[in-house]
Design a protein around this motif. Structure first.
Motif, PDB file in Angstrom:
ATOM      1  N   ASN A  21      -1.158   2.305  19.536  1.00 31.20           N
ATOM      2  CA  ASN A  21      -1.034   0.878  19.255  1.00 31.20           C
ATOM      3  C   ASN A  21      -2.167   0.428  18.348  1.00 31.20           C
ATOM      4  O   ASN A  21      -3.333   0.515  18.705  1.00 31.20           O
ATOM      5  CB  ASN A  21      -1.058   0.086  20.567  1.00 31.20           C
ATOM      6  CG  ASN A  21      -0.662  -1.362  20.358  1.00 31.20           C
ATOM      7  OD1 ASN A  21      -1.283  -2.058  19.592  1.00 31.20           O
ATOM      8  ND2 ASN A  21       0.375  -1.788  21.059  1.00 31.20           N
ATOM      9  N   SER A  22      -1.814  -0.058  17.192  1.00 32.30           N
ATOM     10  CA  SER A  22      -2.836  -0.445  16.204  1.00 32.30           C
ATOM     11  C   SER A  22      -3.316  -1.871  16.467  1.00 32.30           C
ATOM     12  O   SER A  22      -2.525  -2.740  16.837  1.00 32.30           O
ATOM     13  CB  SER A  22      -2.255  -0.366  14.787  1.00 32.30           C
ATOM     14  OG  SER A  22      -1.812   0.948  14.519  1.00 32.30           O
ATOM     15  N   PRO A  23      -4.624  -2.173  16.252  1.00 29.15           N
ATOM     16  CA  PRO A  23      -5.118  -3.551  16.414  1.00 29.15           C
ATOM     17  C   PRO A  23      -4.569  -4.441  15.304  1.00 29.15           C
ATOM     18  O   PRO A  23      -4.245  -3.960  14.213  1.00 29.15           O
ATOM     19  CB  PRO A  23      -6.631  -3.406  16.316  1.00 29.15           C
ATOM     20  CG  PRO A  23      -6.839  -2.165  15.508  1.00 29.15           C
ATOM     21  CD  PRO A  23      -5.701  -1.242  15.868  1.00 29.15           C
ATOM     22  N   ASP A  51       0.360  -7.835  12.682  1.00 28.74           N
ATOM     23  CA  ASP A  51       0.289  -6.663  13.563  1.00 28.74           C
ATOM     24  C   ASP A  51       1.319  -5.646  13.088  1.00 28.74           C
ATOM     25  O   ASP A  51       2.536  -5.941  13.033  1.00 28.74           O
ATOM     26  CB  ASP A  51       0.561  -7.056  15.008  1.00 28.74           C
ATOM     27  CG  ASP A  51       0.344  -5.895  15.961  1.00 28.74           C
ATOM     28  OD1 ASP A  51      -0.827  -5.630  16.295  1.00 28.74           O
ATOM     29  OD2 ASP A  51       1.353  -5.261  16.331  1.00 28.74           O
ATOM     30  N   SER A 105      -5.115 -11.748  19.665  1.00 33.03           N
ATOM     31  CA  SER A 105      -4.771 -10.665  20.603  1.00 33.03           C
ATOM     32  C   SER A 105      -3.295 -10.322  20.442  1.00 33.03           C
ATOM     33  O   SER A 105      -2.450 -11.204  20.246  1.00 33.03           O
ATOM     34  CB  SER A 105      -5.043 -11.111  22.041  1.00 33.03           C
ATOM     35  OG  SER A 105      -4.575 -10.144  22.959  1.00 33.03           O
ATOM     36  N   VAL A 108      -2.799  -6.117  23.793  1.00 26.92           N
ATOM     37  CA  VAL A 108      -3.547  -4.900  24.141  1.00 26.92           C
ATOM     38  C   VAL A 108      -4.918  -4.946  23.476  1.00 26.92           C
ATOM     39  O   VAL A 108      -5.947  -4.731  24.100  1.00 26.92           O
ATOM     40  CB  VAL A 108      -2.777  -3.639  23.710  1.00 26.92           C
ATOM     41  CG1 VAL A 108      -3.606  -2.385  24.003  1.00 26.92           C
ATOM     42  CG2 VAL A 108      -1.428  -3.568  24.385  1.00 26.92           C
ATOM     43  N   ASN A 109      -4.910  -5.226  22.206  1.00 23.81           N
ATOM     44  CA  ASN A 109      -6.150  -5.261  21.433  1.00 23.81           C
ATOM     45  C   ASN A 109      -6.538  -6.713  21.128  1.00 23.81           C
ATOM     46  O   ASN A 109      -5.678  -7.580  20.933  1.00 23.81           O
ATOM     47  CB  ASN A 109      -5.970  -4.506  20.117  1.00 23.81           C
ATOM     48  CG  ASN A 109      -5.551  -3.060  20.339  1.00 23.81           C
ATOM     49  OD1 ASN A 109      -6.332  -2.252  20.820  1.00 23.81           O
ATOM     50  ND2 ASN A 109      -4.295  -2.756  19.995  1.00 23.81           N
ATOM     51  N   THR A 110      -7.843  -6.961  21.049  1.00 25.26           N
ATOM     52  CA  THR A 110      -8.358  -8.269  20.649  1.00 25.26           C
ATOM     53  C   THR A 110      -9.331  -8.086  19.499  1.00 25.26           C
ATOM     54  O   THR A 110     -10.009  -7.057  19.393  1.00 25.26           O
ATOM     55  CB  THR A 110      -9.079  -8.984  21.802  1.00 25.26           C
ATOM     56  OG1 THR A 110     -10.170  -8.176  22.251  1.00 25.26           O
ATOM     57  CG2 THR A 110      -8.126  -9.260  22.959  1.00 25.26           C
ATOM     58  N   LEU A 111      -9.378  -9.092  18.668  1.00 26.92           N
ATOM     59  CA  LEU A 111     -10.289  -9.066  17.526  1.00 26.92           C
ATOM     60  C   LEU A 111     -10.857 -10.468  17.354  1.00 26.92           C
ATOM     61  O   LEU A 111     -10.116 -11.450  17.329  1.00 26.92           O
ATOM     62  CB  LEU A 111      -9.542  -8.635  16.262  1.00 26.92           C
ATOM     63  CG  LEU A 111     -10.404  -8.371  15.013  1.00 26.92           C
ATOM     64  CD1 LEU A 111     -11.393  -7.238  15.265  1.00 26.92           C
ATOM     65  CD2 LEU A 111      -9.505  -8.045  13.821  1.00 26.92           C
TER      66      LEU A 111
END
Length: 358
Positions: A21-23, A51, A105, A108-111
């Motif tokens: 899973n890519s950010p 995304d 978000s 899964v990923n957050t930035l």
């Protein structure tokens, strides 16, 4: 045998999907420059994110960004956009710069992107006096040019204000009012004319502090004038009797000061009179002794002011005689001499004075 391998392959496949899973990709403005007068709801910037996995995206703001709302513009699988709007009005006088964290978000990923917010000052405040009411106690003997008070106002927007006197009636402003002048830069109030307790025991001044854009505030200055006991001036000699007492026994013209109630604020008026043996001559009318002839057939104004020559024939004047006789008890002697046989006739009056003109 085949049955045993199938679950192993399936588990491996699922794990690979999770770890792959890519950010999301996130674009936020590096800084926000906002004028403090921007209204609530004003859009100050935009957040955009994508995304590659096509996941649904959501934005959030850190606790330091309580002044902002995030308003969703679009939210599609794999992409999202939100406007940054004002949740409350900023105030340059409270804070000029702060950092805010904006986060995206995909579940899964957050930035997170840290954005610096700069608040721009706007002239939205009037200068404020440190007092609404000033009181100055000033003696009436205070010299012209002396500073009696300083008013002070502060402007949270743009430096020191300019000071004026102003009129509540006309709305006009000026540097000078009555006995006073205000310095436009320092707020110092100085005297431009002497004060007099007997004339005006209190002066009320309206002062204004104004900035370059016209924003202003006002205050009131009360100047309370203190009385200073005034010493009587030396008014002697008041008449020819005083002249005689000082040893001047020669008949002639002398200067006297008949006003015994004068003060330093009201200088005495001098009066020229003819004196002989302590007597003050009010009139002399003679046709001999080389006296200059004077016409006594005159109107009221001449008799009021006086006429003639003190060394010859004259009338001292009703006003002058009133000035002489209003403060002391006087005796009057009238002496008449006949032209033919030179006989003298004398009349004495124990009390004599002339009242002021009605």
């Amino acid at each position: 045998m085949k049955v045993y391998y199938f679950p192993i392959v399936l588990l491996f496949y699922c794990a690979a999907q999770a770890n792959g899973n890519s950010p999301p990709q996130f674009v936020a403005p590096p800084i926000l420059v906002i004028k403090e007068d921007r209204p609530i709801g004003f859009v100050v910037g935009t957040l955009r994110a994508t995304d590659s996995d096509g996941n649904s995206l959501s934005f959030s703001v850190s606790a330091s960004g309580s002044a902002f709302n995030l308003v969703q513009v679009s939210n599609n699988p794999g992409s999202a956009e939100a406007n940054i709007t004002l949740n409350s009005q900023l105030n340059y006088e409270t804070v000029t710069m702060f950092d805010v964290g904006f986060t995206v978000s995909d579940g899964v990923n957050t930035l997170t992107r840290t954005v610096t917010v700069y608040v721009v000052n706007v002239n939205d405040n009037a200068p404020l006096f440190n007092k609404a009411r000033y009181i100055a106690d000033v003696l009436e003997s205070t010299p012209v040019g002396a500073k009696i008070l300083t008013v002070e106002a502060t402007d949270p927007d743009y430096g020191p204000p300019t000071y004026y006197f102003y009129s509540k009636d006309s709305g006009s402003i000026s540097q000078n009012v009555g006995n006073f002048r205000i310095d436009q830069t320092t707020g110092n109030i100085t005297l431009t004319a002497p004060l007099d307790f007997e004339t005006n025991a209190q002066h009320t001044l309206n002062v204004m502090a104004r900035d370059q854009y016209g924003w202003n505030s006002t205050a009131t200055v009360y100047v309370r004038v203190g009385d200073v006991p005034e010493e009587p001036l030396t008014t002697s000699p008041q008449d020819c009797y005083d002249v005689f007492k000082t040893g001047n026994t020669t008949p002639g013209v002398y200067t006297v000061y008949p006003g015994s109630d004068v003060t330093k604020s009201k200088p005495p008026a001098s009066l020229m009179v003819y004196c002989e043996d302590g007597w003050t001559y009010l009139q002399r009318r003679s046709g001999y002794r080389n006296h200059y002839p004077v016409n006594f057939d005159r109107d009221w104004n001449d008799y009021k002011d006086g006429f003639g020559d003190l060394r010859g024939n004259f009338w001292l004047g009703n006003e002058n005689i009133h000035s002489l006789t209003k403060n002391k008890a006087y005796k009057l002697i009238v002496q008449v001499e006949t032209l033919n046989d030179k006989k003298n006739y004398v009349a004495e009056y124990e009390a004599f004075n002339i009242d002021a003109e009605a």
